[in-house]
Design a protein around this motif. Structure first.
Motif, PDB file in Angstrom:
ATOM      1  N   PHE A  83       3.865  68.369 -20.977  1.00 44.76           N
ATOM      2  CA  PHE A  83       4.425  68.585 -22.239  1.00 44.76           C
ATOM      3  C   PHE A  83       5.877  68.754 -22.034  1.00 44.76           C
ATOM      4  O   PHE A  83       6.774  68.839 -21.261  1.00 44.76           O
ATOM      5  CB  PHE A  83       3.819  69.976 -22.691  1.00 44.76           C
ATOM      6  CG  PHE A  83       4.750  71.113 -22.513  1.00 44.76           C
ATOM      7  CD1 PHE A  83       5.393  71.972 -23.233  1.00 44.76           C
ATOM      8  CD2 PHE A  83       4.932  71.596 -21.065  1.00 44.76           C
ATOM      9  CE1 PHE A  83       6.363  73.066 -22.975  1.00 44.76           C
ATOM     10  CE2 PHE A  83       5.410  72.506 -20.516  1.00 44.76           C
ATOM     11  CZ  PHE A  83       6.232  73.199 -21.410  1.00 44.76           C
ATOM     12  N   CYS A  87       8.331  68.851 -28.390  1.00 42.56           N
ATOM     13  CA  CYS A  87       7.757  67.722 -28.644  1.00 42.56           C
ATOM     14  C   CYS A  87       7.080  67.825 -30.224  1.00 42.56           C
ATOM     15  O   CYS A  87       6.698  68.809 -30.492  1.00 42.56           O
ATOM     16  CB  CYS A  87       6.579  67.746 -27.816  1.00 42.56           C
ATOM     17  SG  CYS A  87       5.231  66.530 -28.047  1.00 42.56           S
ATOM     18  N   CYS A  91       1.990  67.899 -28.476  1.00 44.33           N
ATOM     19  CA  CYS A  91       2.163  69.341 -27.641  1.00 44.33           C
ATOM     20  C   CYS A  91       1.654  70.435 -28.441  1.00 44.33           C
ATOM     21  O   CYS A  91       1.223  71.247 -27.579  1.00 44.33           O
ATOM     22  CB  CYS A  91       3.842  69.265 -27.019  1.00 44.33           C
ATOM     23  SG  CYS A  91       3.898  67.781 -25.856  1.00 44.33           S
ATOM     24  N   SER A 117       6.961  70.726 -17.770  1.00 43.97           N
ATOM     25  CA  SER A 117       7.982  69.855 -18.629  1.00 43.97           C
ATOM     26  C   SER A 117       8.303  68.831 -18.269  1.00 43.97           C
ATOM     27  O   SER A 117       8.921  68.583 -17.274  1.00 43.97           O
ATOM     28  CB  SER A 117       8.910  70.940 -19.063  1.00 43.97           C
ATOM     29  OG  SER A 117      10.118  70.214 -19.998  1.00 43.97           O
ATOM     30  N   ASP A 119      10.649  67.093 -19.801  1.00 46.08           N
ATOM     31  CA  ASP A 119      11.929  67.004 -20.346  1.00 46.08           C
ATOM     32  C   ASP A 119      12.793  67.575 -19.425  1.00 46.08           C
ATOM     33  O   ASP A 119      13.634  69.016 -19.615  1.00 46.08           O
ATOM     34  CB  ASP A 119      12.405  67.592 -21.717  1.00 46.08           C
ATOM     35  CG  ASP A 119      13.597  67.374 -22.373  1.00 46.08           C
ATOM     36  OD1 ASP A 119      14.660  66.885 -21.531  1.00 46.08           O
ATOM     37  OD2 ASP A 119      13.753  67.615 -23.551  1.00 46.08           O
ATOM     38  N   THR A 163       3.089  59.644 -18.056  1.00 49.30           N
ATOM     39  CA  THR A 163       4.357  59.931 -18.476  1.00 49.30           C
ATOM     40  C   THR A 163       5.540  59.173 -18.287  1.00 49.30           C
ATOM     41  O   THR A 163       5.732  58.304 -17.516  1.00 49.30           O
ATOM     42  CB  THR A 163       4.797  61.603 -17.716  1.00 49.30           C
ATOM     43  OG1 THR A 163       5.085  61.022 -16.372  1.00 49.30           O
ATOM     44  CG2 THR A 163       3.863  62.628 -17.970  1.00 49.30           C
ATOM     45  N   GLY A 171      10.470  62.299 -30.085  1.00 46.29           N
ATOM     46  CA  GLY A 171      11.134  63.506 -29.111  1.00 46.29           C
ATOM     47  C   GLY A 171      11.802  63.092 -28.051  1.00 46.29           C
ATOM     48  O   GLY A 171      12.389  63.431 -27.106  1.00 46.29           O
ATOM     49  N   TYR A 173      10.045  61.160 -25.260  1.00 49.04           N
ATOM     50  CA  TYR A 173       9.200  61.056 -24.240  1.00 49.04           C
ATOM     51  C   TYR A 173       7.811  60.794 -24.703  1.00 49.04           C
ATOM     52  O   TYR A 173       7.243  61.048 -25.760  1.00 49.04           O
ATOM     53  CB  TYR A 173       9.138  62.331 -23.488  1.00 49.04           C
ATOM     54  CG  TYR A 173      10.472  62.987 -22.927  1.00 49.04           C
ATOM     55  CD1 TYR A 173      10.641  62.745 -21.963  1.00 49.04           C
ATOM     56  CD2 TYR A 173      11.517  63.643 -23.667  1.00 49.04           C
ATOM     57  CE1 TYR A 173      11.973  62.874 -21.118  1.00 49.04           C
ATOM     58  CE2 TYR A 173      12.406  64.199 -23.207  1.00 49.04           C
ATOM     59  CZ  TYR A 173      12.936  63.832 -22.154  1.00 49.04           C
ATOM     60  OH  TYR A 173      14.062  64.200 -21.585  1.00 49.04           O
TER      61      TYR A 173
END
Length: 214
Positions: A83, A87, A91, A117, A119, A163, A171, A173
């Protein structure tokens, strides 16, 4: 061929249909992922062992800036997912549904939760800490972790979860919403769409089955 959870789950669904048609009831959850065989000699006879896919060793930094490793999940059943805190799409629903599972098993030492995460730029330990508190996590049973890009995306591959850093995705991603059920031997035993109520209900059922098995 590189496997992913979607491919594996389709195969498992087909297998379940075949079991149902044959009247056979499968009481244990499947082990998901690629497998290999290994021969060894026991008392002069060749024995073939099956080597199942496992989550490998890892080290990440958690919401308290403490290193978390695979050893922290030894002898536990755990649910993992991927996640990021800002998000705007899947998420929030995924994490709220996982929170329901956490709340049922809160303080049950047999069960743990691990959210990675994706990010690596923004989600520092302090950001993850604030996020966990707002979500309603009040103990160390649910860990939120971050790390280097190569480590995060590398471990996602081992969970068979897609991913990707993508500026065109919401966001920035792109990722799947799977909640991945892992047993005490680090084998993947199930995967569930965290945005789907029926899948989350199945996670509750399968977690009970796995705990009885363990």
């Amino acid at each position: 061929m590189k496997l992913n959870l979607t491919t594996c789950l389709c195969a498992i669904a087909l297998s379940s249909v075949l079991f149902a048609c044959s009247g056979t009831v499968e009481k244990k959850l499947p082990i998901i992922g690629e497998r290999a065989t290994e021969e060894r000699i026991v008392e002069g006879k060749t024995v073939v062992d099956t080597i199942y896919h496992q989550i490998p060793a890892f080290t990440f930094l958690n919401q308290d800036s403490v290193e978390i490793t695979d050893k922290d999940f030894d002898n536990k059943v755990y649910v993992a997912n991927f996640f990021f805190t800002h998000c705007p799409s899947i998420c929030p629903t995924m994490q709220r549904n996982l929170l329901k599972v956490y709340e049922k098993y809160k303080d049950d030492e047999r069960v743990a939760f691990l959210s990675h995460s994706i990010d690596f730029k923004y989600d520092s330990p302090s950001v993850l800490k604030s996020y966990a508190e707002k979500l309603g996590v009040t103990n160390e049973q649910w860990q939120f972790v971050t790390g280097e890009k190569k480590d995060i995306y590398g471990i996602a591959d081992k969970y068979l979860v897609y991913t990707k850093e993508d500026e065109n995705a919401p966001g920035g991603y792109d990722h799947q919403s799977y909640l991945v059920l892992v047993d005490s031997q680090k084998h993947i035993r199930g995967a569930y769409d965290g945005t789907n109520d029926e899948h989350v209900a199945q996670l509750f059922n399968d977690l009970e089955i796995l705990l009885k098995e363990q």
